[in-house]
Design an enzyme around this catalytic site. Sequence first.
Site, PDB file in Angstrom:
ATOM      1  N   GLU A  84       0.841  -1.200   0.000  1.00  0.00           N
ATOM      2  CA  GLU A  84       0.000   0.000   0.000  1.00  0.00           C
ATOM      3  C   GLU A  84       0.869   1.241   0.000  1.00  0.00           C
ATOM      4  O   GLU A  84       1.975   1.206   0.540  1.00  0.00           O
ATOM      5  CB  GLU A  84      -0.875   0.020   1.273  1.00  0.00           C
ATOM      6  CG  GLU A  84      -1.816  -1.148   1.361  1.00  0.00           C
ATOM      7  CD  GLU A  84      -2.669  -1.139   2.633  1.00  0.00           C
ATOM      8  OE1 GLU A  84      -2.483  -0.248   3.488  1.00  0.00           O
ATOM      9  OE2 GLU A  84      -3.512  -2.029   2.742  1.00  0.00           O
TER      10      GLU A  84
ATOM     11  N   LYS B 222       2.381   4.645   1.331  1.00  0.00           N
ATOM     12  CA  LYS B 222       2.530   5.190   2.686  1.00  0.00           C
ATOM     13  C   LYS B 222       2.235   6.686   2.596  1.00  0.00           C
ATOM     14  O   LYS B 222       3.020   7.458   2.072  1.00  0.00           O
ATOM     15  CB  LYS B 222       3.935   4.950   3.231  1.00  0.00           C
ATOM     16  CG  LYS B 222       4.071   5.393   4.695  1.00  0.00           C
ATOM     17  CD  LYS B 222       5.426   5.004   5.264  1.00  0.00           C
ATOM     18  CE  LYS B 222       5.520   5.141   6.775  1.00  0.00           C
ATOM     19  NZ  LYS B 222       5.131   6.410   7.341  1.00  0.00           N
TER      20      LYS B 222
ATOM     21  N   LYS C  97       7.602  -0.858   6.673  1.00  0.00           N
ATOM     22  CA  LYS C  97       7.653   0.389   5.904  1.00  0.00           C
ATOM     23  C   LYS C  97       8.950   0.477   5.134  1.00  0.00           C
ATOM     24  O   LYS C  97      10.000   0.070   5.628  1.00  0.00           O
ATOM     25  CB  LYS C  97       7.444   1.596   6.814  1.00  0.00           C
ATOM     26  CG  LYS C  97       8.434   1.751   7.937  1.00  0.00           C
ATOM     27  CD  LYS C  97       8.142   3.019   8.742  1.00  0.00           C
ATOM     28  CE  LYS C  97       8.943   3.014  10.022  1.00  0.00           C
ATOM     29  NZ  LYS C  97       8.808   4.200  10.835  1.00  0.00           N
TER      30      LYS C  97
HETATM   31  P1  ATP Z   1       7.096   7.434  10.309  1.00  0.00           P
HETATM   32  O1  ATP Z   1       7.769   8.356  11.291  1.00  0.00           O
HETATM   33  O2  ATP Z   1       8.018   6.579   9.539  1.00  0.00           O
HETATM   34  O3  ATP Z   1       5.970   8.016   9.555  1.00  0.00           O
HETATM   35  P2  ATP Z   1       5.877   6.478  12.505  1.00  0.00           P
HETATM   36  O4  ATP Z   1       7.029   6.385  13.440  1.00  0.00           O
HETATM   37  O5  ATP Z   1       4.946   7.618  12.606  1.00  0.00           O
HETATM   38  O6  ATP Z   1       6.424   6.354  11.089  1.00  0.00           O
HETATM   39  P3  ATP Z   1       5.431   3.775  12.013  1.00  0.00           P
HETATM   40  O7  ATP Z   1       4.614   2.765  12.640  1.00  0.00           O
HETATM   41  O8  ATP Z   1       6.871   3.567  12.164  1.00  0.00           O
HETATM   42  O9  ATP Z   1       5.021   5.174  12.581  1.00  0.00           O
HETATM   43  O10 ATP Z   1       5.037   3.880  10.466  1.00  0.00           O
HETATM   44  C1  ATP Z   1       3.759   3.579  10.121  1.00  0.00           C
HETATM   45  C2  ATP Z   1       2.935   4.832   9.964  1.00  0.00           C
HETATM   46  O11 ATP Z   1       2.697   5.089   8.615  1.00  0.00           O
HETATM   47  C3  ATP Z   1       1.577   4.614  10.545  1.00  0.00           C
HETATM   48  O12 ATP Z   1       1.561   5.046  11.869  1.00  0.00           O
HETATM   49  C4  ATP Z   1       0.647   5.424   9.709  1.00  0.00           C
HETATM   50  O13 ATP Z   1       0.462   6.676  10.329  1.00  0.00           O
HETATM   51  C5  ATP Z   1       1.411   5.673   8.429  1.00  0.00           C
HETATM   52  N1  ATP Z   1       0.777   5.079   7.230  1.00  0.00           N
HETATM   53  C6  ATP Z   1       0.618   5.712   6.055  1.00  0.00           C
HETATM   54  N2  ATP Z   1       0.042   4.922   5.149  1.00  0.00           N
HETATM   55  C7  ATP Z   1      -0.187   3.743   5.743  1.00  0.00           C
HETATM   56  C8  ATP Z   1      -0.755   2.505   5.305  1.00  0.00           C
HETATM   57  N3  ATP Z   1      -1.197   2.336   4.064  1.00  0.00           N
HETATM   58  N4  ATP Z   1      -0.820   1.504   6.195  1.00  0.00           N
HETATM   59  C9  ATP Z   1      -0.348   1.665   7.467  1.00  0.00           C
HETATM   60  N5  ATP Z   1       0.192   2.798   7.923  1.00  0.00           N
HETATM   61  C10 ATP Z   1       0.282   3.831   7.081  1.00  0.00           C
END
Ligand code: ATP
Length: 577
Positions: free
Chosen positions: A247, A249, A427
């Site tokens: 998907e 991001k 991711k």
């Molecule tokens: P980052 O700082 O890398 O954005 P994060 O630390 O906020 O990540 P992570 O869990 O590490 O959080 O990365 C996943 C984040 O990506 C999720 O919290 C969500 O907010 C975002 N996201 C965007 N698109 C998607 C998707 N298709 N599926 C899941 N999460 C997604």
Amino acid sequence: MYFSRLATYFERIEGKSSRLEITQILAELFNELNAEEIGQTVYLLQGRVAPLFEKTEFGMAEKTVIKSIVSSLNIDRPYFEKENRRLGDVGKTVEEFKKQYVSFEEKEMTINEVFLELERLAKSSGDGSNDIKVGILSGLIRQLDSKSCRFLVRIPQGMMRLGFSDMTIIDAYSWALCGSKQFRPEIEAAYHVRPDLGYIGRLIKEKGMEGIKKVTPHIFTPIIMMRAERLSSGEEIVKQLGECAVEPKYDGFRLQIHYSKKLNEVRLYSRNLEDVTLMYPDVVEGVKNEIHADEIIIEGEAIGYNPQIDQFLPFQETVQRKRKYDIEEKAREIPLKLFVFELLYNSGASFINEPFTKRREKLESVIDVQNNPKQNTIIIAPHTLLSDAARIEKTFDEAIADGLEGIIAKKLDGTYRPGARGWNWIKFKRSYSSKIHDTVDCLVMGYDTGKGKRTDFGIGAFLVGVYDEKEEVYKTVSKIGTGLTDEEWREMKKRCNKLQTKTKPAQYAIDKTMEVDMWVAPGIVVEIKADEITQSPNHTALFALRFPRLVRFRDDKSITDVTSFSEISALYTKQEA
Ligand code: ATP
């Protein structure tokens, strides 16, 4: 139990810094309390009368607390303030005054009686509520003994600061049951599904571990959100997941949506479980009109959209929607689109332990997959099933070309793991020009007052750290003195002012060389971009960030969401040579 007895427990905890000892004292306390009292005590320990995700707050500044004290004890305000400055703590000061004050109203009150009064205090709002709050607190001060007053006045200020985390309470629940931390993993898993420590405590008291094993999602109680692991190539992803769902991001902010059709109610929660419903009326409307379900919990990423040019907006613009004022006006200027990607609960049935494919299938049945950003607010995140590394790389390149952050690959038979960062989601983000492929989320731990030009801001550098999840302490990785705009320095100082303290918080591990002028209690999370991670003997994390810059304040993250010690070690090992 009488509140005065609870105060003796608080006093015993206050003097301790060993986690184990605190856990044992709390366990002893929990064994003495009934189910209702456990729930109430745990909220009071957090400086609240409701779980953290509920909006009920005391809204009482120190000024108002002092007003209640001086009116209750009929003392001279300047004199009280002078003593308060000397002792450096309103709790200790009121205790001293109360010792000398003879009150005919003093009597034993139960935890329940005090709790109900504090609840009334927290819930009073609108015109004249300040006087009501002052009246309630004054009344309690008159009725309670001096030691009880020490802790009582700290509660509405959120200053209990007994130096332990939610995890210590969870350990204490386990200890109360079996005299060890043996049940912690199961209680913690239940807490991730229903992060309401009062509820968990009541459940344990009433149903023991049998009750804990059966905890399922509950509408209007946010579930702690799952997080993704990181990889940096299609090849690594295929090796880890085999065939997977890929998907885009989106770089907006995550929302967990709770919707009950019967109650016609929608509540939106941010990543750190804050109720942000009022900020996003357009999303609330979208959910009511475009989600076809009776009672549901779903998740997605909200992102700003410019309808004129049919384009999504960068994070810096989307984030302007996070505001308390001029909400409607900003919503017209920057409408949000919500890309939903998860379904966790539907009409009484939990989906968190179902495989991704099943959750997705259900998600597709509650929303029209043909929705599009021009007409709709809620859009299902598009996804493609891929098992070929080159195709994953291509999808990634396309996402980048579309201005997105990268992709998320999901394990087809992976469950949703509340509160966990795991390999069921991976991711893959755009690599920066630096050697590290991700930013680091740090906790602001303290600051030095500025020299030269910075004297204007009152801050010249700030100390940041990561979280060591095993030892449950924050360890430093950088002292940052450059890379902020003037406005950011001012903002940083403003935020630090609210949390600053002269004594080092118990959960900070610091090397002598990194001492600061002023400590900052855990509360500010910042995203930091660095060129490299190096080894460092001066930082307790044993790593340092080279050329760190502030990317943004991460208000959507809670203090335990900061990058963990094991993640920074992994980032260090993985960085390019
Ligand atoms: P980052 O700082 O890398 O954005 P994060 O630390 O906020 O990540 P992570 O869990 O590490 O959080 O990365 C996943 C984040 O990506 C999720 O919290 C969500 O907010 C975002 N996201 C965007 N698109 C998607 C998707 N298709 N599926 C899941 N999460 C997604």
